[in-house]
Scaffold this motif. Structure first.
Motif: not given
Length: 269
Positions: A99, A102, A210, A213
């Motif tokens: 998280l 991003v 998201i 990642r």
């Protein structure tokens, strides 16, 4: 939920699997041992109220309203990764790293014993997102990611919700009534103890980015998962064993006996 439980079955046999998915239509999930409230009922004791969808999770904890979110599920053999507590902490660290990659401004992760925090959580009608457990991910003091675990025959399943928007008020059993299909009551903003990425990032990145990642960081933490997918239909559905198991569990998860009476599902045939 049937796929997540099938993943747990394979994890008990030595597999490590990861998937991300979403919900259509939006849905309320109850924890394994949580009492299903009468307000969910329609005209029959075994039927849901029209316009409301609900499931029961194989994991414990309190209710979650699954609306705009990214849901993750990781299943692995517990001993291979140091036990359930180590798995829980490793998943939270990996999600936090993904998280932050991003641009999400997370709070510092609490260092308290996360598993003890889960064990101490009181099963009630309140939403899971009302109270962050130690080790869970928050931003601006509000809960962004809610997680739960289930252990069975040496395997551990951890799954949870990463909120794109906070819609938890729609499924808070302790307060406002359950709303059909995610329609917000008049005058309710959704701002509460939970927070979504839409309040933290402008614009919110494409959910696919998201997930990429998050997958990268979880895979680094757990090696290369035997099956990693960005949706329920990519990668996971190609496993014949998983599909067979999920079909068996789906019959259980669709039954009123499981949703209302909390009966333990039988092993898939």
């Amino acid at each position: 939920m049937a796929l997540d439980e099938a993943m747990l079955e394979l994890a008990a046999g030595g597999s490590t699997l990861l998937r991300f998915y979403g919900w259509e239509p939006w849905c309320l999930s109850l924890g394994r041992h949580q009492t299903a409230p009468n307000r969910l009922l329609g005209s029959s004791p075994d039927d849901l109220r029209p316009g409301v969808d609900a499931v029961r999770r194989p994991t414990g904890g309190r209710s979650v309203f699954h609306g705009p979110e990214i849901t993750y599920a990781l299943a692995c053999p517990a001993r291979a990764w140091g036990g359930p507590r180590a798995v829980l902490q490793a998943v939270h660290r990996a999600l936090a790293e993904g998280l932050r990659a991003v641009g999400v401004p997370l709070d510092t992760v609490q260092s308290a014993d996360a598993e003890a925090g889960f064990a101490a959580a009181r099963i009630s009608a309140a939403s899971c997102f009302r109270d962050p457990a130690p080790g869970e991910l928050t931003a601006r003091g509000r809960k962004l990611v809610g997680s739960a675990q289930c252990r069975r025959r040496g395997g551990v399943l951890q799954h949870g919700s990463i909120l794109l928007e906070d819609k938890q008020h729609l499924g808070d059993l302790a307060g406002r009534d359950i709303e059909p299909r995610g329609s917000a009551p008049a005058g309710v903003s959704g701002r509460g103890p939970a927070i979504g990425l839409n309040e933290l990032l402008d614009p919110v990145p494409d959910p696919r980015l998201i997930v990429e990642r998050l997958t990268d960081h979880v895979a680094r933490a757990f090696g290369s998962p035997a099956a990693a997918a960005t949706s329920a239909s990519a990668g996971i559905a190609t496993s014949a064993a998983l599909t067979r198991l999920a079909t068996g569990y789906e019959r259980v998860h669709r039954s009123g006996a499981w949703l209302w009476r909390r009966e333990r599902p039988l092993p898939a045939a």
